[in-house]
Design a protein around this motif. Structure first.
Motif, short mmCIF file in Angstrom:
data_model
loop_
_atom_site.label_atom_id
_atom_site.label_comp_id
_atom_site.label_asym_id
_atom_site.label_seq_id
_atom_site.Cartn_x
_atom_site.Cartn_y
_atom_site.Cartn_z
N LYS A 15 0.82 -1.22 0.00
CA LYS A 15 0.00 0.00 0.00
C LYS A 15 0.86 1.27 0.00
CE LYS A 15 -4.27 -1.72 2.09
NZ LYS A 15 -5.18 -1.63 3.24
N LYS A 16 2.06 1.18 0.59
CA LYS A 16 2.97 2.33 0.62
C LYS A 16 3.31 2.81 -0.78
CE LYS A 16 5.45 1.68 4.92
NZ LYS A 16 6.63 1.10 5.54
N TYR B 55 -2.25 16.37 4.58
CA TYR B 55 -2.80 15.27 5.39
C TYR B 55 -2.58 13.92 4.71
CZ TYR B 55 -6.05 12.15 7.70
OH TYR B 55 -6.59 11.07 8.35
N PHE B 56 -3.01 13.83 3.44
CA PHE B 56 -2.90 12.53 2.76
C PHE B 56 -1.45 12.15 2.51
CE2 PHE B 56 -7.37 13.56 1.78
CZ PHE B 56 -7.94 12.40 2.26
N GLY C 12 1.03 12.96 4.36
CA GLY C 12 1.59 12.60 5.66
C GLY C 12 1.24 11.20 6.12
N LEU C 13 0.22 10.59 5.51
CA LEU C 13 -0.12 9.22 5.87
C LEU C 13 0.91 8.23 5.29
CD1 LEU C 13 -3.98 9.37 5.25
CD2 LEU C 13 -2.80 9.45 7.45
N TYR C 14 1.73 8.74 4.35
CA TYR C 14 2.76 7.89 3.73
C TYR C 14 4.17 8.36 4.09
CZ TYR C 14 -1.06 6.43 0.62
OH TYR C 14 -2.23 5.94 0.11
N ASP D 149 6.70 10.24 6.60
CA ASP D 149 6.88 10.72 7.97
C ASP D 149 7.80 11.95 8.04
OD1 ASP D 149 5.23 9.00 9.28
OD2 ASP D 149 6.75 7.44 9.52
N ARG E 261 8.17 15.72 3.21
CA ARG E 261 6.73 15.85 2.99
C ARG E 261 6.40 17.26 2.46
NH1 ARG E 261 4.89 15.13 7.91
NH2 ARG E 261 4.17 17.24 8.26
#
Lengths: 310, 351
Positions: A74-75, A98-99, A101-103, A105, A110
């Protein structure tokens, strides 16, 4: 192979949404999933992403079996869903951040990716806007940026240009080409023929949950009988002459389209000159005469007996 | 961990800026507070008189009751009890077994009950009754607190403490691919669903507690009502109410596929009915329930909070807080566990 789908079957009670569907996606290509609405394109994507359960079949992504817990896979994936899927109460920049940052860190990385994504979709002037203040086209661009900001290796784009203006559409299509040129493998679903012809290196034509054929657009067009179409308009023609016209070498069919006639030829040379000779011999006066190569719609029509947009 | 924190910040921002949250959690409680204050402010004028207690002359606690300055003790025979209650000459009668007979429920009757219960407890523990200061525990600041308006406000606070229900519904909607578009997107990110749930609970609790704080400040400093003398226990109850609300929201959110609007209406209806039964629209309903179906008050979460806020702050009694917290905890555990069963599926049959 980046994605391999083998004999996928998905049922919604009595309805068979995917009927032994097969698909292979090679690294670095843009694969187009083409088919009418409801043919199973989105269902196929949702099964590949493990969002939907399925009844039968096997799915491999990046050489591994895909499951809901395949976080390592999924990464590497980005999804641009058919519906605009963003937070209405976060600004453009906040949504992308936000989105992403879900991948990602690392804060600096980012920030770099978020800025690049904003630049990529041309939303620099709208970073502080809330989605409800954006036009349909700009919302679609935001939807795309949220799916690609983390620079995924495999991107699923599910009808990203539905209901967008021409300017945004061109922007989106050029952006997809750029993503591909930067190394992303792309699976693109649409029912717009021209988009597939413009973008995709390989195409799978779907209908009723099945993959009918796959190949490059040239390979697909070579699969059908019609190799040339001539659109003609006549001032003085009757049914008898039309019947006679069918005897011109290589003519396989003649269809009436409003005031015009579409004369279909199978493989052959000099089709246009043969038609002109027939016109002269029969004292016909033409108002329009132009030749077309078969489109993917012709491929679809010949394979299924119906138009893509029926 | 940093990811969870970022998630909380962004989801918190999203929820805080949401009109539904602003209205139902922040504005609506203030509107209700102003409405109740305006509608029932006449009750503030009510001065409490001494409480008339009837007691059998043979009863051993007669002297103890006489020592309590806010009680007016009447020695009466058993035959006169019904008539005296009917004529409202006494608010309640204490028999030789220390059982209480009342004609109706109310503040005076509750105070008699609490005093007698306290005497029973002290007797059991063999403690000298003389050492117990009833006036401190039951009567301090009595004129301010012992009016129906205050009780209605306890009920309002109990109701809004459960308004985490809305944020709970939203938290579930965000992570379910079959409930929202964002859910579809969040289901393909490399993060476990349980982390998103945790974020949802933290955000819901934080924002609802913040909203509760705004209401309490408004009541204290704008409406000038002093509701709390026992801050610690009151805070425990309000936090438990918040936990219950969020758990209920997660349950409503996960148990069906209705739209968020329908779920919000369900949540409002549920909290309103529970508040109505706990006496928010008037103490008559509560009295009727206490008389006919007393168990309902012990299991209605909003009644539990209302009654305990009332007992703690008005009567100084903390004896039922333990039971209340346990019942609310059981609700939370059951709701979260049931929700987990609904939420644990990772692929969906349809989207």
């Amino acid at each position: 192979m980046v994605v391999k789908v083998n004999n996928l079957v998905k049922r919604y009670k009595e309805l068979i949404a995917l009927d032994h569907f097969n698909m292979e996606v090679k690294e670095g290509e843009i694969l187009g999933l083409l088919g009418p609405n409801g043919c199973g394109k989105t269902t196929a994507i949702n099964c590949i992403l493990s969002l939907l359960s399925f009844d039968k079949g096997e799915i491999e992504v990046f050489g591994k079996k895909m499951t809901p817990n395949s976080y390592d896979i999924k990464k590497k994936i980005g999804l641009v869903p058919q519906e605009v899927s963003v937070f209405n109460n976060l600004t453009v920049k906040e949504n992308i951040d936000y989105f992403c940052g879900l991948y990602i860190d690392d804060k600096k990385l980012r920030e770099k990716y978020v800025d690049e994504a904003i630049e990529f979709v041309g939303l620099k002037d709208y970073v502080k806007f809330y989605p409800k203040k954006l036009s349909g086209g700009l919302k679609r661009r935001l939807n795309i940026s949220c799916g690609i900001a983390h620079k995924p290796k495999l991107i699923f784009l599910d009808e990203p240009t539905v209901a967008v203006d021409a300017q945004s559409r061109n922007f989106i299509l050029n952006g997809i080409k750029k993503l591909n040129s930067e190394g992303s493998t792309i699976i693109y679903t649409t029912h717009y023929l021209e988009e597939v012809e413009m973008l995709c290196k390989r195409i799978i034509i779907m209908d009723k949950g099945r993959s009918l054929v796959s190949g490059t657009k040239e390979e697909l067009k070579a699969m059908i009988t019609t190799s040339e179409k001539i659109v003609a308009g006549f001032l003085n023609i009757d049914d008898k002459t039309i019947e006679k016209m069918k005897n011109i070498p290589h003519v396989i069919d003649i269809e009436k389209d409003d005031e015009d006639y579409i004369i279909k030829f199978e493989n052959g040379v000099n089709n246009l000159s043969n038609l002109l000779e027939f016109i002269k011999d029969n004292n016909l006066t033409y108002t329009k005469l132009h030749s077309q190569l078969p489109s993917l719609n012709d491929v679809f029509l010949e394979l299924t007996g119906k138009e893509l947009r029926d | 961990m940093r990811n969870l924190f970022r998630n909380c910040i962004y989801q918190g921002k999203n929820l805080f800026r949401d009109f539904g949250f602003s209205f139902w959690s922040l504005l609506y409680p203030l509107i209700m507070a102003v409405f109740f204050y305006t509608a029932f402010s006449g009750m503030l004028e009510t001065e409490l008189k001494e409480i008339n207690v009837g007691i059998d002359s043979e009863n051993s606690i007669v002297n103890i009751l006489r020592e309590i300055e806010f009680l007016n003790v009447h020695k009466i025979s058993k035959d006169e009890v019904v008539k005296k209650l009917d004529d409202e000459e006494i608010d309640g009668f204490v028999d030789s077994d220390l059982d209480i007979k009342v004609k109706e429920s109310g503040i005076n009757q509750t105070i008699i009950k609490e005093v007698v219960e306290q005497i029973k407890q002290m007797k059991k523990l063999n403690r000298p009754i003389e050492n117990y200061d009833f006036s401190v525990d039951y009567i301090a600041d009595r004129n301010q607190k012992a009016n129906p308006l205050v009780i209605i406000f306890y009920s309002l606070i109990a109701m809004v403490s459960t308004y985490g229900v809305f944020a709970g519904i939203e938290a579930v909607s965000l992570i379910q691919a079959n409930l929202s578009n964002i859910g579809e997107r969040l289901n393909i990110v490399p993060l476990k669903k349980s982390k998103f749930i945790l974020v949802g609970v933290v955000v819901a609790l934080a924002l609802n507690l913040f909203a509760n704080g705004i209401l309490l400040i408004f009541i204290k400093y704008v409406l000038k009502l002093n509701l709390f003398t026992e801050i610690k226990y009151s805070a425990i109850l309000i936090i438990m109410g918040n936990l219950f609300g969020v758990a209920l929201g997660i349950f409503i959110g996960s148990s069906n596929k209705k739209s968020n609007d329908v779920k919000t209406i369900m949540a409002i209806a549920m909290t309103l009915v529970l508040s109505f039964l706990s006496g928010m629209m008037g103490s008559g309903i509560k009295v009727m329930i206490d008389e006919n179906v007393p168990i309902l008050s012990r299991i209605n979460p909003i009644s539990i909070i209302t009654n305990n806020l009332y007992r703690i702050n008005l009567l100084g009694s903390t004896k039922s807080i333990g039971e209340g917290v346990i019942v609310l905890s059981i609700y939370c555990i059951v709701l979260i566990f049931t929700s987990y069963i609904f939420l644990r599926r990772q692929s969906y049959d349809s989207l």
